[in-house]
Design a protein around this motif. Sequence first.
Motif, short mmCIF file in Angstrom:
data_model
loop_
_atom_site.label_atom_id
_atom_site.label_comp_id
_atom_site.label_asym_id
_atom_site.label_seq_id
_atom_site.Cartn_x
_atom_site.Cartn_y
_atom_site.Cartn_z
N LEU A 169 -3.55 1.70 -3.69
CA LEU A 169 -2.70 0.53 -3.52
C LEU A 169 -1.43 0.95 -2.81
N LEU A 170 -0.92 0.12 -1.93
CA LEU A 170 0.37 0.35 -1.31
C LEU A 170 1.47 -0.21 -2.22
N VAL A 171 2.54 0.58 -2.42
CA VAL A 171 3.68 0.13 -3.21
C VAL A 171 4.95 0.46 -2.44
N GLU A 172 6.01 -0.27 -2.75
CA GLU A 172 7.29 -0.02 -2.09
C GLU A 172 7.96 1.24 -2.60
N ASN A 173 7.78 1.52 -3.90
CA ASN A 173 8.44 2.68 -4.51
C ASN A 173 7.57 3.19 -5.65
N VAL A 174 7.10 4.43 -5.53
CA VAL A 174 6.23 4.96 -6.58
C VAL A 174 6.95 5.13 -7.91
N ASP A 175 8.27 5.26 -7.87
CA ASP A 175 9.02 5.45 -9.11
C ASP A 175 8.92 4.24 -10.02
N THR A 176 8.78 3.06 -9.43
CA THR A 176 8.70 1.83 -10.22
C THR A 176 7.30 1.21 -10.19
N ALA A 177 6.33 1.91 -9.64
CA ALA A 177 4.96 1.38 -9.56
C ALA A 177 4.37 1.23 -10.97
N PHE A 200 -1.34 5.15 -6.21
CA PHE A 200 -0.24 4.27 -5.82
C PHE A 200 0.54 5.00 -4.73
N MET A 201 0.50 4.45 -3.51
CA MET A 201 1.02 5.16 -2.34
C MET A 201 2.24 4.45 -1.75
N GLN A 202 3.30 5.23 -1.57
CA GLN A 202 4.51 4.79 -0.86
C GLN A 202 4.55 5.52 0.47
N ILE A 203 4.55 4.79 1.57
CA ILE A 203 4.59 5.39 2.89
C ILE A 203 6.04 5.64 3.29
N ILE A 209 4.01 10.76 2.75
CA ILE A 209 3.86 9.73 1.73
C ILE A 209 4.27 10.29 0.37
N ARG A 210 4.56 9.40 -0.56
CA ARG A 210 4.74 9.74 -1.97
C ARG A 210 3.59 9.10 -2.74
N LEU A 211 3.12 9.77 -3.79
CA LEU A 211 1.89 9.33 -4.44
C LEU A 211 1.92 9.60 -5.94
N ARG A 212 1.42 8.64 -6.71
CA ARG A 212 1.10 8.85 -8.12
C ARG A 212 -0.34 8.42 -8.33
N VAL A 213 -1.07 9.14 -9.19
CA VAL A 213 -2.50 8.88 -9.37
C VAL A 213 -2.84 8.78 -10.85
N TYR A 214 -3.55 7.70 -11.18
CA TYR A 214 -4.13 7.52 -12.51
C TYR A 214 -5.60 7.92 -12.39
N GLU A 215 -5.95 9.08 -12.98
CA GLU A 215 -7.29 9.62 -12.83
C GLU A 215 -8.23 9.12 -13.93
N HIS A 248 3.75 14.02 -1.25
CA HIS A 248 4.62 14.40 -2.36
C HIS A 248 4.09 13.75 -3.64
N LEU A 249 3.70 14.59 -4.60
CA LEU A 249 3.23 14.15 -5.90
C LEU A 249 4.25 14.56 -6.95
N PRO A 250 4.19 13.99 -8.16
CA PRO A 250 5.17 14.39 -9.18
C PRO A 250 5.22 15.90 -9.43
N GLY A 251 4.09 16.59 -9.26
CA GLY A 251 4.05 18.03 -9.52
C GLY A 251 4.36 18.91 -8.34
N GLY A 252 4.45 18.34 -7.13
CA GLY A 252 4.72 19.16 -5.96
C GLY A 252 4.11 18.54 -4.70
N THR A 253 3.92 19.37 -3.68
CA THR A 253 3.56 18.88 -2.35
C THR A 253 2.26 19.50 -1.85
N LEU A 254 1.44 18.67 -1.22
CA LEU A 254 0.21 19.09 -0.57
C LEU A 254 0.27 18.75 0.91
#
Length: 283
Positions: A169-177, A200-203, A209-215, A248-254
Amino acid sequence: MNLRFTKMHGLGNDFMVIDGISQSLPETGVPFSADEIRRLGDRHFGVGFDQLLIVQPARSADADFRYRILNADGSEVSQCGNGARCFARFVRDHGLTDKAEIVVETADGQMTLTVTDDEQVTVDMGAPRWAPEAIPLIAKGEQDTYFLVAGNNAYEVGAVGLGNPHCTLLVENVDTAPVDTVGPLLESHEQFPERVNVAFMQIVSRNEIRLRVYERGAGETLACGSGACAAVVIGQRRGFLDQDVTVHLPGGTLQIRYTGQGGIRMTGPASHVYDGSIDVTSA
């Protein structure tokens, strides 16, 4: 039976890794029941991990090892990019191979892991699969985006198969996703018969991009390598991203690279945390 293990992580996505080559495992290859995996995965009463990784002998002559992945809820999955990087470092650190390029069998086919000079690991994640039946996703034909109705809301997502099913999903801000609420809602959505990893992807730009993932089977993790790859190729397909993207993920960068041909290449670190042992009473 006393079983040695190693705790590792890739950008905070953490693993309990077991050597099933120099140690004897049950015929199933998995030394723990699903209940025991859930207990060991608990961060208060067990070792604590997102996934359990098992190194086994390859079954085909053109592979070096077999790579098995079990979620903290006991379910087995076909792919884990952060785990693959840890797998590569593990087999080298434990003297199981001295190769820089390692071919492993997964439940979804073979993948190649390459250890670079600076001890980063590049994983060839294979080509994206867009057909709904290959994800798998219940839908009327292949589309760039799909609308998933859940409750009183509809969510527009891109979907792709990378050994595991992914939607983004595209989001404006991953911090508040709404990762904690929408993540589990879509993870078990009826249109994904095998559940799905939800990103949840913020471009930020065409290369960042910044990203958070619910696995699926693990909840939100600090990093998801296959989820990062999925988000990038979905972003590329929709015309938002270029071939080389920093994630950029919460744990670091790929670093993710996909040219539109061949496999998606993901590069990042793999870290050793500690070694331990555990008494196994049943399997």
